[in-house]
Design a protein around this motif. Structure first.
Motif, PDB file in Angstrom:
ATOM      1  N   SER A 194      41.559  28.151  13.492  1.00 60.98           N
ATOM      2  CA  SER A 194      40.823  27.956  12.199  1.00 60.98           C
ATOM      3  C   SER A 194      39.486  28.846  12.512  1.00 60.98           C
ATOM      4  N   GLN A 195      39.245  29.137  13.759  1.00 62.05           N
ATOM      5  CA  GLN A 195      38.016  29.846  13.904  1.00 62.05           C
ATOM      6  C   GLN A 195      38.220  31.279  14.276  1.00 62.05           C
ATOM      7  N   THR A 253      31.096  23.220  16.399  1.00 58.29           N
ATOM      8  CA  THR A 253      32.526  23.678  16.369  1.00 58.29           C
ATOM      9  C   THR A 253      32.646  24.501  17.561  1.00 58.29           C
ATOM     10  N   ARG A 275      33.296  27.804  17.452  1.00 62.53           N
ATOM     11  CA  ARG A 275      32.738  29.140  17.254  1.00 62.53           C
ATOM     12  C   ARG A 275      31.129  29.044  17.185  1.00 62.53           C
TER      13      ARG A 275
END
Length: 399
Positions: free
Chosen positions: A219-220, A300, A302
């Protein structure tokens, strides 16, 4: 350094692979199986050569899996087949003992043997099992643990034993150490059974407690690039034993049960410079896992990608300089990945060959892989193989 065109090898889709195993079972045994079960291989993100010192590790499951199509039979005969091997095994389950089976079948038969305490009464243990292994062999991605854990899932379901996932992990460990006669610390089996999609697995090797850690790379826009260096393993058993002995000697000199209880300042008291370096790796690697875990808890991947990459780099450098378990192919793959823009890279597994991982931008996979391939070509090394990895689900039933 010029780039070289590469192919990124992907695991077959899980549904398709399960269907193939089911079809091959029918071809081999002449009837349909009761089901298909599978377990994944793994990479260790960080926490290397610390499991035998009660350390902390952070593995994850990968998409490459081992599949076991199986059916129960009304006998005590166990028949084993493999898509990847011509070995045909037909044996009496009641006669299973360590040393009675060799090769890959020992890792399956050993699981049935290890699960015997959960088999009640005069239950027949007959079964037919077809193995289709999709975890690359010799790459340090734990194909043996995937085999054991897929077998454990199948045997549990066929015999209705009522075991927990942790009990199946322990049975797989026992099968490898006591039945097949190979060395394992249990990290591989824990990751293969207990992992969750989108998560890493925080493993405390002191008490084998685990918890999922968010590691949602997809998702990142991130991924792990696995490079199978295809370097020939040399002197692995002897070197592994020597490293373990050095770490035990260090703990004894410091007066602690294991190096899990030592601090970096303590390590400086060790007289022998070689033993001191070995201990320095173990103690600092355990700390790196703690820091990695704290970063993931705070945000996260990221948000903390630079700091996470720094820890991955430091782990490899420690394994290279203090623990001395890398080989030129591992070092070249790591250096090339860093040069190509990876956030961090390190060897994964026991070393002396095997694979590296690099935390990369997902859309840069081919560029990073090409740079590594070009570096290998310049050194005259065998061309490496590449896999993209995202954190996948642990063992379970597919069909």
């Amino acid at each position: 350094m010029t780039s070289t065109a590469v192919a990124l090898s992907a695991a077959p889709a899980r549904e398709e692979a399960a269907a193939r195993a089911e079809a091959r079972f029918v071809e081999s045994f002449g009837y349909a199986p009761d089901g298909v079960w599978s377990a994944p291989g793994r990479v260790n993100i960080i926490g290397e050569h610390v499991d035998y010192q009660d350390g902390l590790c952070l593995p994850m499951a990968i998409s490459h899996r081992c599949f076991a199509a199986a059916a129960r039979t009304p006998t005590d005969r166990v028949r084993l087949r493999s898509v990847q091997d011509d070995v045909v095994l037909d044996l009496d389950a009641q006669q299973l003992e360590p040393g009675a089976v060799e090769g890959w079948p020992a890792y399956v038969a050993g699981v049935l043997w290890a699960l015997r305490p959960y088999i009640s009464g005069a239950v027949t243990q007959g079964m037919d099992i077809l193995i289709d292994g999709q975890v690359p062999l010799g790459a340090g991605l734990s194909s043996s643990a995937a085999l054991e854990c897929a077998a454990a899932e199948a045997i549990e379901a066929l015999l209705g034993l009522g075991t927990t996932r942790l009990q199946r992990v322990r049975a797989a460990i026992t099968a490898e150490t006591d039945f097949a006669g190979a060395s394992t610390g249990g990290l591989d089996q824990s990751a293969s059974v207990l992992s969750r999609a989108g998560h890493a697995l925080f493993l405390d090797c002191r008490d084998f407690s685990t918890r999922p850690v968010p590691w949602d790379l997809a998702s990142q826009g991130l991924a792990l690039l696995i490079t199978d260096t295809r370097a020939e393993h040399s002197h692995v058993d002897g070197e592994y034993t020597a490293r373990r002995a050095d770490s035990e000697r260090a703990a004894a000199e410091l007066g602690v049960a294991t190096l899990r209880d030592a601090a970096v300042a303590d390590v400086e008291r060790i007289a022998d410079p070689l033993v001191r370096r070995r201990a320095h790796h173990v103690v600092t690697e355990i700390q790196r896992v703690r820091e990695f875990d704290e970063l993931l808890a705070a945000g996260t991947v990221r948000e903390n990608v630079a700091a996470l990459g720094t820890l991955l780099n430091a782990s490899h450098d420690s394994l290279r300089d203090d623990y001395e378990v890398t080989v030129p192919q591992l070092d070249v793959a790591v250096d090339a990945a860093r040069d190509a823009g990876a956030h961090g890279a390190r060897m994964t597994g026991g070393g002396f060959g095997g694979s590296t991982i690099a935390l990369i931008e997902a859309d840069a996979a081919e560029q990073v892989a090409s740079t590594i391939a070009a570096a290998f070509a310049e050194q005259g090394f065998t061309a490496p193989q590449f896999f993209l990895a995202l954190p996948e689900e642990g063992a379970g039933q597919d069909r």
